[in-house]
Each structure stands twice: as C-alpha cells, then as structure tokens.
Design a protein around this motif. Structure first.
Motif, short mmCIF file in Angstrom:
data_model
loop_
_atom_site.label_atom_id
_atom_site.label_comp_id
_atom_site.label_asym_id
_atom_site.label_seq_id
_atom_site.Cartn_x
_atom_site.Cartn_y
_atom_site.Cartn_z
N GLN A 60 0.79 -1.23 0.00
CA GLN A 60 0.00 0.00 0.00
C GLN A 60 0.82 1.28 0.00
OE1 GLN A 60 -2.02 -1.44 3.70
NE2 GLN A 60 -3.72 -0.31 2.78
N GLY A 61 2.10 1.21 0.36
CA GLY A 61 2.89 2.41 0.58
C GLY A 61 2.94 3.37 -0.59
N LEU A 62 3.59 2.96 -1.66
CA LEU A 62 3.76 3.84 -2.81
C LEU A 62 2.42 4.18 -3.46
CD1 LEU A 62 5.98 5.30 -4.33
CD2 LEU A 62 6.21 3.31 -5.82
N LYS A 63 1.56 3.17 -3.58
CA LYS A 63 0.24 3.39 -4.16
C LYS A 63 -0.55 4.41 -3.33
CE LYS A 63 -2.69 0.04 -3.61
NZ LYS A 63 -3.53 -1.17 -3.71
N GLY A 64 -0.50 4.27 -2.01
CA GLY A 64 -1.20 5.19 -1.13
C GLY A 64 -0.68 6.61 -1.25
N LEU A 65 0.64 6.77 -1.28
CA LEU A 65 1.23 8.11 -1.40
C LEU A 65 0.86 8.76 -2.73
CD1 LEU A 65 4.73 7.40 0.18
CD2 LEU A 65 2.77 8.58 1.23
N ARG A 66 0.83 7.97 -3.79
CA ARG A 66 0.42 8.50 -5.09
C ARG A 66 -1.06 8.88 -5.08
NH1 ARG A 66 3.82 4.18 -8.71
NH2 ARG A 66 5.77 5.33 -8.67
#
Length: 145
Positions: A41-47
């Motif tokens: 979820q990290g990168l997807k969430g930040l985007r």
C-alpha cells in the motif's frame, strides 16, 4: 393549541437538523487513509494522496499506519519493488498539510522506538482506534489503498 405547538416544534427541529447536515456537507472533505502494509500500500497510497490533493487541495488528510504499514515511515525505508525512498514523498505531502501517524501498539509489539521514524511521523496510541474515531466522531471518509 397543543397540536399547533407540537407542529411548530417538529418543524423547527427539522430545520435545525437539515441546516446542520448542510453545514457539515459544505465544509472541506476530511479523509483518513489507512495503511497496514507498506509493501502493498505504501507507494500506491502516497500517489493516491498526491492525486487527491492535486484534484481537491482543500482536503484534510490523515494517514494512519499500523502493523507493517509503519515501515513506510521508518528512516531510510524504500518501496522494495520500485526502489523508491518514501521520506521525500512523505515530506512533500506533509508540506501540503497531510498528517502521518504511527500506531504505538505496533511499536510495542515489534519492539520499535520512536527515534527510528522520520521526523514527519506523529504517533497515536492505537492506529485502529484512531481510524475508528476519525470516521465515527470526526466524520472522516475512509480510504484503504
């Protein structure tokens, strides 16, 4: 006369309720992003958050992390798949008003210390309780990327 007074009371009550609902709906949107696995979820969430603010810059956003989601807020952490460091992305979002919170229960369970996290991280006693309170008590919409 009693019936007329009851009708007036009910009407005033309905007007008060509907104006409160309208006032709540006309304010800025408030959203809690729930991250419990940095790897998926990290990168997807930040985007998602960046895109959210690009489209609706007045949105209040709080990111609550717990379990493996706290990993994205640790010093030097990177997205493993894309080798992208999280801290600069988080710093850019923090400068736009996004708040990032780490669950202290997770710290205890994983034997982590607060000084292992980036300066942009805040702490909350329980990530799950915080998500629930933001939704129920504070009227935040819920997004889990």
């Amino acid at each position: 006369m009693k019936r007329v007074l009851s009708l007036i009371f009910v009407t005033l009550l309905a007007i008060g309720f509907s104006s409160g609902v309208l006032a709540q709906k006309s304010g800025a949107t408030k959203v809690v992003y729930h991250i419990d696995d940095a790897e998926t979820q990290g990168l997807k969430g930040l985007r998602n958050i960046r895109n959210h603010l690009d489209t609706s810059p007045d949105t209040t956003i709080i990111v609550v992390t717990h379990a493996n989601g706290v990993d994205m807020l640790m010093e030097g952490s990177r997205d493993k798949k894309n080798n992208v460091e999280y801290a600069p992305l988080i710093g850019a979002l923090k400068s736009r008003g996004v708040k990032f919170e780490v669950c202290e229960i997770t710290l205890k369970n994983r034997n982590l210390k607060k000084d292992q996290f980036i300066l942009d991280a805040d702490f909350t006693p329980s990530g799950v309780v915080r998500v629930a309170d933001l939704q129920y008590k504070d009227g935040f919409a819920y997004i889990k990327p």
